[in-house]
Write a protein that holds these residues in place. Structure first.
Motif, PDB file in Angstrom:
ATOM      1  N   SER A   1       3.167  11.454  10.571  1.00  0.00           N
ATOM      2  CA  SER A   1       1.721  11.212  10.481  1.00  0.00           C
ATOM      3  C   SER A   1       1.156  10.645  11.784  1.00  0.00           C
ATOM      4  CB  SER A   1       1.417  10.264   9.313  1.00  0.00           C
ATOM      5  OG  SER A   1       2.058   9.005   9.488  1.00  0.00           O
TER       6      SER A   1
ATOM      7  N   TYR B   1      -4.979   0.905   7.281  1.00  0.00           N
ATOM      8  CA  TYR B   1      -5.336  -0.155   6.331  1.00  0.00           C
ATOM      9  C   TYR B   1      -5.166  -1.528   6.979  1.00  0.00           C
ATOM     10  CZ  TYR B   1      -5.143  -3.028   2.087  1.00  0.00           C
ATOM     11  OH  TYR B   1      -5.368  -4.001   1.136  1.00  0.00           O
TER      12      TYR B   1
ATOM     13  N   GLN C   1       0.829  -1.207   0.000  1.00  0.00           N
ATOM     14  CA  GLN C   1       0.000   0.000   0.000  1.00  0.00           C
ATOM     15  C   GLN C   1       0.864   1.258   0.000  1.00  0.00           C
ATOM     16  OE1 GLN C   1      -3.522   0.351  -0.085  1.00  0.00           O
ATOM     17  NE2 GLN C   1      -3.210  -1.770  -0.714  1.00  0.00           N
ATOM     18  N   PRO C   2       0.449   2.278  -0.768  1.00  0.00           N
ATOM     19  CA  PRO C   2       1.151   3.562  -0.722  1.00  0.00           C
ATOM     20  C   PRO C   2       0.701   4.358   0.507  1.00  0.00           C
ATOM     21  CG  PRO C   2      -0.705   3.714  -2.219  1.00  0.00           C
ATOM     22  CD  PRO C   2      -0.669   2.284  -1.724  1.00  0.00           C
ATOM     23  N   GLY C   3       1.304   5.504   0.709  1.00  0.00           N
ATOM     24  CA  GLY C   3       0.853   6.391   1.778  1.00  0.00           C
ATOM     25  C   GLY C   3       1.810   6.436   2.953  1.00  0.00           C
ATOM     26  N   LYS C   4       1.491   7.298   3.898  1.00  0.00           N
ATOM     27  CA  LYS C   4       2.312   7.459   5.086  1.00  0.00           C
ATOM     28  C   LYS C   4       2.019   6.347   6.090  1.00  0.00           C
ATOM     29  CE  LYS C   4       3.236  12.383   4.749  1.00  0.00           C
ATOM     30  NZ  LYS C   4       3.335  13.663   5.506  1.00  0.00           N
TER      31      LYS C   4
ATOM     32  N   ASP D   1      -1.572   5.987   7.351  1.00  0.00           N
ATOM     33  CA  ASP D   1      -2.485   5.436   6.341  1.00  0.00           C
ATOM     34  C   ASP D   1      -2.324   3.920   6.237  1.00  0.00           C
ATOM     35  OD1 ASP D   1      -3.332   8.047   5.600  1.00  0.00           O
ATOM     36  OD2 ASP D   1      -1.558   8.253   4.326  1.00  0.00           O
ATOM     37  N   ARG D   2      -1.099   3.485   6.235  1.00  0.00           N
ATOM     38  CA  ARG D   2      -0.836   2.062   6.106  1.00  0.00           C
ATOM     39  C   ARG D   2      -1.234   1.312   7.380  1.00  0.00           C
ATOM     40  NH1 ARG D   2       3.392   0.258   3.145  1.00  0.00           N
ATOM     41  NH2 ARG D   2       4.852   0.099   4.884  1.00  0.00           N
TER      42      ARG D   2
END
Length: 211
Positions: free
Chosen positions: A160, A104, A94-97, A100-101
């Motif tokens: 984040s 998820y 998964q992309p993102g900071k 975010d991960r």
């Protein structure tokens, strides 16, 4: 003169693929019946006779497909742990900071813990397993814990997630998200996805940086 059978007449015998598929379906039915009984009654209060009776088969059938009682339990917890490992692999892609991960993964983690096999992972105490099985069980659970810590650490590093004690935060998240495995009713008013969304909204709010 008797009529000869057509060369194209279907064979009454199952193909190899059909036999394999039949075996896997029966094995899955036995495993699912066992895990639900372990979750509902507990390991010690469940016998293979109970599992066999629930399926209308004999106890030797259970041995044929899965082995003895501990082997059945190990298969159940391994299935749940494999689901968590697959969730970790999906999160790595998964992309993102970090936050975010982490969000998820925690959504997947919470829902898996409300699945039959995920519940079994949470409800199984190492004491019921042999030493070798307990060691492997502990090691695989630790892999998941370390993965969560890595995600939290990434979030702290990229800003984040607020600066937190990574180890303590991981324990807090696991404690909150493991508990639905004990109280959530599959036929209750909230689906696993709804429970996961609600819990993680609260937990993530506690990790987000303050303005």
């Amino acid at each position: 003169m008797p009529k000869l059978a057509s060369a194209e007449a279907p064979s009454p015998f199952r193909t190899r693929d059909e036999r394999v598929r039949d075996r896997e379906e029966k094995r899955e039915a036995v495993l699912r019946a066992a895990v639900r009984m372990f979750n509902a009654r507990g390991y010690h209060a469940t016998s293979l006779d109970d599992v066999a009776a629930s399926l209308g088969v004999s106890k030797p059938t259970i041995y044929h497909y899965l082995g003895n009682k501990e082997q059945v339990l190990v298969e159940c917890v391994n299935r749940g742990l494999e689901m968590l490992r697959d969730a970790a692999d999906a999160t790595r892609a998964q992309p993102g900071k970090g936050l975010d991960r982490l969000r998820y993964f925690l959504l997947l983690y919470a829902q898996i813990n409300m699945d039959d096999f995920g519940r079994c992972v949470i409800r199984t105490n190492e004491e019921v397993l042999s030493m070798d099985s307990a060691t492997r069980f502990r090691a695989r659970k630790r892999e998941i814990d370390l993965f969560v810590r890595d995600l939290i650490g990434e979030g702290v590093a990229d800003g984040s997630i607020a600066p937190v004690d990574v180890r303590f935060a991981s324990f807090a998240l696991a404690g909150a998200l493991n508990w639905p495995a004990r109280w959530h009713a599959p036929d209750g008013p909230m689906t696993p996805a709804q429970v996961a969304d609600s819990l993680i909204a609260i937990l993530i709010g506690g990790l987000a940086p303050r303005a």
